[in-house]
Scaffold this motif. Sequence first.
Motif, short mmCIF file in Angstrom:
data_model
loop_
_atom_site.label_atom_id
_atom_site.label_comp_id
_atom_site.label_asym_id
_atom_site.label_seq_id
_atom_site.Cartn_x
_atom_site.Cartn_y
_atom_site.Cartn_z
N GLY A 286 21.65 27.31 1.51
CA GLY A 286 22.69 28.33 1.57
C GLY A 286 22.27 29.45 2.51
O GLY A 286 21.14 29.94 2.45
N THR A 287 23.17 29.87 3.38
CA THR A 287 22.88 30.96 4.30
C THR A 287 24.02 31.97 4.33
O THR A 287 25.19 31.60 4.22
CB THR A 287 22.66 30.44 5.74
OG1 THR A 287 23.83 29.77 6.19
CG2 THR A 287 21.46 29.51 5.82
N ILE A 288 23.63 33.24 4.45
CA ILE A 288 24.60 34.32 4.65
C ILE A 288 24.17 35.06 5.91
O ILE A 288 23.09 35.65 5.96
CB ILE A 288 24.63 35.28 3.44
CG1 ILE A 288 25.02 34.53 2.16
CG2 ILE A 288 25.60 36.43 3.71
CD1 ILE A 288 24.87 35.35 0.91
N GLN A 289 24.99 35.00 6.92
CA GLN A 289 24.67 35.61 8.21
C GLN A 289 25.40 36.95 8.36
O GLN A 289 26.60 37.02 8.15
CB GLN A 289 25.05 34.67 9.35
CG GLN A 289 24.61 35.18 10.72
CD GLN A 289 24.73 34.11 11.79
OE1 GLN A 289 24.03 33.11 11.76
NE2 GLN A 289 25.64 34.32 12.72
N ILE A 290 24.65 37.99 8.71
CA ILE A 290 25.21 39.33 8.88
C ILE A 290 24.98 39.75 10.33
O ILE A 290 23.86 39.67 10.83
CB ILE A 290 24.55 40.34 7.92
CG1 ILE A 290 24.62 39.85 6.48
CG2 ILE A 290 25.22 41.70 8.04
CD1 ILE A 290 23.82 40.69 5.50
N ALA A 291 26.03 40.19 10.98
CA ALA A 291 25.92 40.60 12.38
C ALA A 291 26.90 41.72 12.67
O ALA A 291 27.82 41.99 11.88
CB ALA A 291 26.18 39.40 13.31
N VAL A 292 26.71 42.37 13.81
CA VAL A 292 27.65 43.40 14.26
C VAL A 292 27.90 43.19 15.75
O VAL A 292 26.99 42.82 16.50
CB VAL A 292 27.11 44.83 13.98
CG1 VAL A 292 25.80 45.06 14.72
CG2 VAL A 292 28.14 45.88 14.36
N ALA A 293 29.15 43.39 16.15
CA ALA A 293 29.52 43.23 17.56
C ALA A 293 30.57 44.27 17.91
O ALA A 293 31.33 44.73 17.05
CB ALA A 293 30.06 41.82 17.82
N LYS A 294 30.60 44.64 19.18
CA LYS A 294 31.59 45.59 19.65
C LYS A 294 32.87 44.86 20.03
O LYS A 294 32.83 43.84 20.73
CB LYS A 294 31.06 46.36 20.87
CG LYS A 294 32.02 47.44 21.38
CD LYS A 294 31.42 48.18 22.57
CE LYS A 294 32.40 49.24 23.09
NZ LYS A 294 31.89 49.95 24.26
N GLU A 295 34.00 45.35 19.55
CA GLU A 295 35.30 44.77 19.87
C GLU A 295 36.25 45.90 20.22
O GLU A 295 36.87 46.50 19.34
CB GLU A 295 35.83 43.96 18.68
CG GLU A 295 37.09 43.15 18.96
CD GLU A 295 36.86 42.05 19.97
OE1 GLU A 295 37.76 41.83 20.80
OE2 GLU A 295 35.77 41.43 19.97
#
Length: 369
Positions: A286-295
């Motif tokens: 099981g994986t939970i991926q957290i990221a941030v990107a500019k939109e």
Amino acid sequence: MINGFHETMVDSISPFQSTQLVNNKYENVLEHLDSGIMLFDHEGVVTFVNVQMAKLLEVSRAALTGCSLVNMLKHPELNRFKRKKILRIYRETIFHRKRYHELIDESGRHWLITVTYGDQLDGDILFSLKDVTDYKQIEQTAYQNDKLAMLGRISASIAHEIRNPLTAIRGFIQLLRPHLLQLGKDEYAKIILSEIDRANDIIYEFLNSSKPSAPQKTVLPVANLLKEVALLTESEALMKDCEIILVDNPDPLQVSIDVKQIKQVILNIIKNAMDAIQNVDNVRPGTIQIAVAKEGRYADILIADNGQGMDRHTLSRLFDPFFTTKESGTGLGLSVSYRIIKNHGGFIHVNSSQGEGTEFRISLPLVQK
């Protein structure tokens, strides 16, 4: 005499040419409308298809023109999903004589089908298909706001009335606890106190969902917030056999937020992701991926899991107050999250499919440098 005949011929041809030009102009307009149009004659044969309808069906106009309904359903370029939808439209509009029908396509977009028939078309049947996804989203937002307003009225009227007797009960149980300890029944007191605390937590959620406090905003990098959240959830994730993956972003994206409230939203989503992963009966990690990107003008916080995912019914009601798929859930966590993000001038979107996991996208306005 010959000159007079020539003039008569010219006079008769001129109106015909003018009418033909007008007809060609109108046909050209119909061909390029953003709505799909298909016309059947009184024998059930397709006599006209515009560009948009052919594009939606993914079949050329030439292949559709001259087809009956049966021929159309047998067409090799028409996929199974569209065949089923065409049969359902036929049943609802022609068989049951309904002039309007709504459907959702493979990508989740909403379409309104309007059927026109009768004397005004001399026995022909006109189908028009219009994309109403944006209208549906506006309608859903208004519906959601009405529900939250109703929840606020209910919460305000009953929460305090319930909390007062619970406080009194808790106090008396504390007084009785030494006597229960002497009788060897201290576990009874522990259970009662635990259940009272759980009831108080539910009441707190009611009060918080009815009127979340105004954001006390602080400017900070999104990356710092996500690192803190990842550290807070790492140990619980390990206990539930899943891994938190934090994707680094070198771009120092800054937002003005109430740290406590936004942290509450992210933690709630991650906790739901853990539960979704825990309910999957397979051997994949099981994986939970957290990221941030500019939109554009927003910082998009992405939280994606590889859990069990959601069906369309669950997805459509996800932010409704009191809607939950958990046995012990209150159905208030995501409705509160929706309100918090909205109060920050942001948006929250969800993409999910059964068996393929879920992705939450939280969009928060960037601080302009």
